[in-house]
Design a protein around this motif. Structure first.
Motif, PDB file in Angstrom:
ATOM      1  N   TYR A  39      29.425  33.808  30.514  1.00 21.71           N
ATOM      2  CA  TYR A  39      29.566  32.847  29.419  1.00 21.71           C
ATOM      3  C   TYR A  39      30.765  33.207  28.542  1.00 21.71           C
ATOM      4  O   TYR A  39      31.513  32.324  28.105  1.00 21.71           O
ATOM      5  CB  TYR A  39      28.278  32.846  28.593  1.00 21.71           C
ATOM      6  N   LEU A  40      30.973  34.487  28.314  1.00 20.74           N
ATOM      7  CA  LEU A  40      32.058  34.930  27.429  1.00 20.74           C
ATOM      8  C   LEU A  40      33.442  34.738  28.043  1.00 20.74           C
ATOM      9  O   LEU A  40      34.401  34.434  27.328  1.00 20.74           O
ATOM     10  CB  LEU A  40      31.866  36.406  27.063  1.00 20.74           C
ATOM     11  N   VAL A  41      33.573  34.914  29.366  1.00 19.25           N
ATOM     12  CA  VAL A  41      34.910  34.961  29.975  1.00 19.25           C
ATOM     13  C   VAL A  41      35.333  33.689  30.687  1.00 19.25           C
ATOM     14  O   VAL A  41      36.528  33.479  30.905  1.00 19.25           O
ATOM     15  CB  VAL A  41      35.023  36.143  30.971  1.00 19.25           C
ATOM     16  N   HIS A  42      34.392  32.817  31.061  1.00 19.34           N
ATOM     17  CA  HIS A  42      34.734  31.771  32.022  1.00 19.34           C
ATOM     18  C   HIS A  42      35.808  30.811  31.526  1.00 19.34           C
ATOM     19  O   HIS A  42      36.688  30.410  32.295  1.00 19.34           O
ATOM     20  CB  HIS A  42      33.477  30.995  32.423  1.00 19.34           C
ATOM     21  N   GLN A  43      35.757  30.422  30.262  1.00 22.08           N
ATOM     22  CA  GLN A  43      36.710  29.425  29.779  1.00 22.08           C
ATOM     23  C   GLN A  43      38.131  29.968  29.761  1.00 22.08           C
ATOM     24  O   GLN A  43      39.085  29.260  30.091  1.00 22.08           O
ATOM     25  CB  GLN A  43      36.302  28.930  28.393  1.00 22.08           C
ATOM     26  N   ASN A  44      38.277  31.240  29.420  1.00 27.38           N
ATOM     27  CA  ASN A  44      39.615  31.814  29.355  1.00 27.38           C
ATOM     28  C   ASN A  44      40.170  32.161  30.735  1.00 27.38           C
ATOM     29  O   ASN A  44      41.379  32.212  30.911  1.00 27.38           O
ATOM     30  CB  ASN A  44      39.605  33.029  28.429  1.00 27.38           C
ATOM     31  N   ALA A  96      32.908  38.540  35.677  1.00 28.31           N
ATOM     32  CA  ALA A  96      31.702  38.764  34.885  1.00 28.31           C
ATOM     33  C   ALA A  96      30.877  39.910  35.452  1.00 28.31           C
ATOM     34  O   ALA A  96      30.328  40.727  34.699  1.00 28.31           O
ATOM     35  CB  ALA A  96      30.862  37.483  34.840  1.00 28.31           C
ATOM     36  N   TYR A  97      30.810  39.989  36.770  1.00 23.88           N
ATOM     37  CA  TYR A  97      30.059  41.085  37.392  1.00 23.88           C
ATOM     38  C   TYR A  97      30.711  42.427  37.076  1.00 23.88           C
ATOM     39  O   TYR A  97      30.022  43.415  36.771  1.00 23.88           O
ATOM     40  CB  TYR A  97      29.971  40.884  38.899  1.00 23.88           C
ATOM     41  N   LEU A  98      32.046  42.472  37.129  1.00 21.25           N
ATOM     42  CA  LEU A  98      32.746  43.718  36.818  1.00 21.25           C
ATOM     43  C   LEU A  98      32.538  44.113  35.359  1.00 21.25           C
ATOM     44  O   LEU A  98      32.321  45.290  35.046  1.00 21.25           O
ATOM     45  CB  LEU A  98      34.239  43.571  37.123  1.00 21.25           C
ATOM     46  N   VAL A  99      32.604  43.137  34.472  1.00 21.73           N
ATOM     47  CA  VAL A  99      32.361  43.426  33.052  1.00 21.73           C
ATOM     48  C   VAL A  99      30.941  43.935  32.853  1.00 21.73           C
ATOM     49  O   VAL A  99      30.704  44.891  32.100  1.00 21.73           O
ATOM     50  CB  VAL A  99      32.619  42.171  32.188  1.00 21.73           C
ATOM     51  N   TYR A 100      29.993  43.316  33.540  1.00 25.91           N
ATOM     52  CA  TYR A 100      28.602  43.758  33.430  1.00 25.91           C
ATOM     53  C   TYR A 100      28.431  45.191  33.920  1.00 25.91           C
ATOM     54  O   TYR A 100      27.828  46.026  33.238  1.00 25.91           O
ATOM     55  CB  TYR A 100      27.695  42.818  34.223  1.00 25.91           C
ATOM     56  N   LEU A 103      40.457  24.571  43.641  1.00 26.20           N
ATOM     57  CA  LEU A 103      40.837  25.331  42.455  1.00 26.20           C
ATOM     58  C   LEU A 103      39.630  25.549  41.537  1.00 26.20           C
ATOM     59  O   LEU A 103      39.464  26.639  40.976  1.00 26.20           O
ATOM     60  CB  LEU A 103      41.956  24.611  41.703  1.00 26.20           C
ATOM     61  N   VAL A 104      38.790  24.537  41.400  1.00 25.17           N
ATOM     62  CA  VAL A 104      37.572  24.720  40.613  1.00 25.17           C
ATOM     63  C   VAL A 104      36.683  25.774  41.262  1.00 25.17           C
ATOM     64  O   VAL A 104      36.144  26.663  40.579  1.00 25.17           O
ATOM     65  CB  VAL A 104      36.806  23.389  40.465  1.00 25.17           C
ATOM     66  N   GLY A 105      36.547  25.698  42.590  1.00 27.02           N
ATOM     67  CA  GLY A 105      35.746  26.703  43.293  1.00 27.02           C
ATOM     68  C   GLY A 105      36.302  28.099  43.113  1.00 27.02           C
ATOM     69  O   GLY A 105      35.552  29.061  42.884  1.00 27.02           O
ATOM     70  N   LEU A 106      37.627  28.232  43.229  1.00 30.53           N
ATOM     71  CA  LEU A 106      38.270  29.536  43.045  1.00 30.53           C
ATOM     72  C   LEU A 106      38.067  30.046  41.618  1.00 30.53           C
ATOM     73  O   LEU A 106      37.765  31.237  41.410  1.00 30.53           O
ATOM     74  CB  LEU A 106      39.761  29.413  43.343  1.00 30.53           C
ATOM     75  N   THR A 107      38.235  29.165  40.636  1.00 33.52           N
ATOM     76  CA  THR A 107      38.084  29.578  39.238  1.00 33.52           C
ATOM     77  C   THR A 107      36.661  30.032  38.951  1.00 33.52           C
ATOM     78  O   THR A 107      36.438  31.022  38.243  1.00 33.52           O
ATOM     79  CB  THR A 107      38.483  28.426  38.298  1.00 33.52           C
ATOM     80  N   MET A 108      35.684  29.324  39.516  1.00 32.48           N
ATOM     81  CA  MET A 108      34.298  29.748  39.351  1.00 32.48           C
ATOM     82  C   MET A 108      34.048  31.104  40.011  1.00 32.48           C
ATOM     83  O   MET A 108      33.401  31.981  39.430  1.00 32.48           O
ATOM     84  CB  MET A 108      33.352  28.702  39.947  1.00 32.48           C
ATOM     85  N   ALA A 109      34.578  31.266  41.213  1.00 29.93           N
ATOM     86  CA  ALA A 109      34.377  32.529  41.928  1.00 29.93           C
ATOM     87  C   ALA A 109      35.009  33.695  41.185  1.00 29.93           C
ATOM     88  O   ALA A 109      34.399  34.771  41.051  1.00 29.93           O
ATOM     89  CB  ALA A 109      34.954  32.427  43.343  1.00 29.93           C
ATOM     90  N   VAL A 110      36.226  33.503  40.671  1.00 29.13           N
ATOM     91  CA  VAL A 110      36.895  34.570  39.922  1.00 29.13           C
ATOM     92  C   VAL A 110      36.127  34.866  38.638  1.00 29.13           C
ATOM     93  O   VAL A 110      35.962  36.036  38.256  1.00 29.13           O
ATOM     94  CB  VAL A 110      38.353  34.178  39.616  1.00 29.13           C
ATOM     95  N   SER A 111      35.647  33.833  37.980  1.00 25.88           N
ATOM     96  CA  SER A 111      34.891  34.037  36.741  1.00 25.88           C
ATOM     97  C   SER A 111      33.621  34.839  37.000  1.00 25.88           C
ATOM     98  O   SER A 111      33.287  35.764  36.239  1.00 25.88           O
ATOM     99  CB  SER A 111      34.530  32.689  36.107  1.00 25.88           C
ATOM    100  N   ILE A 112      32.912  34.506  38.060  1.00 25.12           N
ATOM    101  CA  ILE A 112      31.674  35.224  38.390  1.00 25.12           C
ATOM    102  C   ILE A 112      31.982  36.669  38.783  1.00 25.12           C
ATOM    103  O   ILE A 112      31.277  37.602  38.361  1.00 25.12           O
ATOM    104  CB  ILE A 112      30.913  34.491  39.503  1.00 25.12           C
ATOM    105  N   ALA A 113      33.032  36.860  39.577  1.00 23.94           N
ATOM    106  CA  ALA A 113      33.400  38.218  39.980  1.00 23.94           C
ATOM    107  C   ALA A 113      33.809  39.056  38.768  1.00 23.94           C
ATOM    108  O   ALA A 113      33.408  40.223  38.639  1.00 23.94           O
ATOM    109  CB  ALA A 113      34.542  38.167  40.992  1.00 23.94           C
TER     110      ALA A 113
END
Length: 395
Positions: free
Chosen positions: A306-311, A341-345, A329-339
């Motif tokens: 939630y914190l990182v996805h928009q940026n 987020a996992y690293l931040v977690y 591109l939307v799929g890639l952006t979602m995948a990068v955001s989730i990845a």
């Protein structure tokens, strides 16, 4: 309907039961809805055109992703009451601070670096160093300072909810007191809506409070069983939520026009009804068949997501929109955001929570050893209820 257990009217903390992984799943649903809204319905400045035109085949759904935050609020009402029950206010503060701040601090610092030194333009808040430092407190919403991240507005709402629950904890949480607390809050919500009083609106959040109150009522149904009184709280909150949601969506439509934001009022009604039905299913145990252990991790990474996805979209979409198809591109952006987020977690949030909880807990123990207490002693245990980890608060 079953009746509330007569001995449960003033029960204390529940013994640990099975984890409600269904809440982890719903938290990710909420995050995915918000992410879809930002990527495919709300980022004209990134795409150079209205995303609802670029993704016309799904725009009646993605526009309603704006209400994903409302699902977060419902879950929060459920989980925060569960987390607070039977604990001292000191323990509650340690839990909430250690949960919210490590990932948040990291993201604020990352946004400062990104917008100050990397030349990223999308969603640039235009803040000074002083403003970023104030953002580290998470109190910027009350200090008249802009948010470093556009999604941070909901954290300020959550924080005020936690403060209200903390004040409530000073009296000791029981079922009777919960009913009184929820009744008083609803009355103040109606008063704020009727009078448009700025102080009442600031303190009691009339547009968000019904979601928190409904979540609390759902938790009480989950813990004590169905009663007419508890379902009445759900029904009243549901009505207020429909009003808030339809007006919120209408505000967006009025701002840019229905052609560019095709979200009819009935769509908002359907969305709110669906999220109420989902939380009702959790409270009644209808989703207990969900047992996928990975959902625990999925729920835990939702907050960093939630914190990182928009940026993340502010970096990827402008840079790749001319060379990559919009759907990939939307799929890639979602995948990068989730990845990410996992690293931040894994690298920041989880160890940061552990460290901060230990440090704050040690300080709290020292205060208690010197003769102070952070609230009334927990009442005796009587009932068994499902639990949720400290990572389960929202967003």
């Amino acid at each position: 309907m079953t009746h509330v257990r007569s001995r449960g009217l003033d029960t204390g903390p529940a013994t640990r039961g099975p984890r409600l992984v269904e809440l982890d799943a719903l938290r990710f649903v909420a995050a995915f809805a918000v992410m879809s809204f930002h990527y495919m319905a709300a980022s004209k400045s990134l795409w150079g055109d209205y995303p609802t035109a670029l993704f016309a085949s799904v725009n009646r759904v993605t526009t309603l992703g704006i209400l994903g935050v409302e699902l977060f609020f419902l879950i929060s009402g459920f989980v925060i009451l569960m987390s607070a029950w039977g604990h001292s206010i000191g323990d509650f503060v340690v839990s909430r601070v250690s949960r919210l701040y490590p990932a948040y601090w990291f993201v604020v610092i990352a946004l400062f670096v990104m917008y100050t030194f990397a030349g990223v333009k999308g969603f640039d808040p235009g803040l000074s160093l002083r403003d970023y430092l104030i953002n580290l407190t998470m109190l910027q919403g009350g200090l008249g300072v802009g948010h470093a991240g556009a999604v941070f507005w909901s954290l300020w709402v959550e924080l005020r909810f936690y403060i209200l629950v903390g004040l409530f904890m000073l009296f000791g949480i029981t079922l009777r007191r919960c009913l009184g607390f929820m009744t008083g809050w609803l009355i103040l919500v109606v008063a704020a809506e009727a009078t448009h009083n700025d102080v009442l609106t600031f303190l009691f959040m009339p547009r968000q409070a019904p979601y928190f109150i409904a979540g609390m009522a759902f938790y009480l149904i989950h813990r004590f069983g169905s009663t007419l009184v508890l379902w009445a709280f759900v029904a009243v909150s549901y009505g207020l939520c429909l009003l808030a949601a339809t007006e919120r969506v209408k505000g967006r439509v009025d701002m840019i026009g229905f052609e560019h934001f095709p979200a009819p009022p009935e769509g908002a009604i359907i969305a709110i009804t669906l999220i109420f039905l989902l939380i009702a299913a959790v409270s009644l145990g209808w989703l207990r068949w969900l047992r996928w252990r990975a959902l625990t991790t999925v729920g835990a990474l939702t907050y960093p997501l939630y914190l990182v996805h928009q940026n993340v979209s502010a970096v990827l979409i402008p840079g790749l929109k001319d060379s990559v198809g919009r759907w990939p591109l939307v799929g890639l952006t979602m995948a990068v955001s989730i990845a990410l987020a996992y690293l931040v977690y894994r690298l920041v949030d989880k160890p940061g929570q552990r460290w901060l909880r230990a440090a704050l807990g040690a300080s709290l123990d020292r205060i208690r050893l010197r003769g102070g207490r952070s609230g009334p002693p927990p009442p005796a245990e009587e009932t068994r209820a499902a639990t949720q980890s400290k990572e389960a608060s929202v967003p």
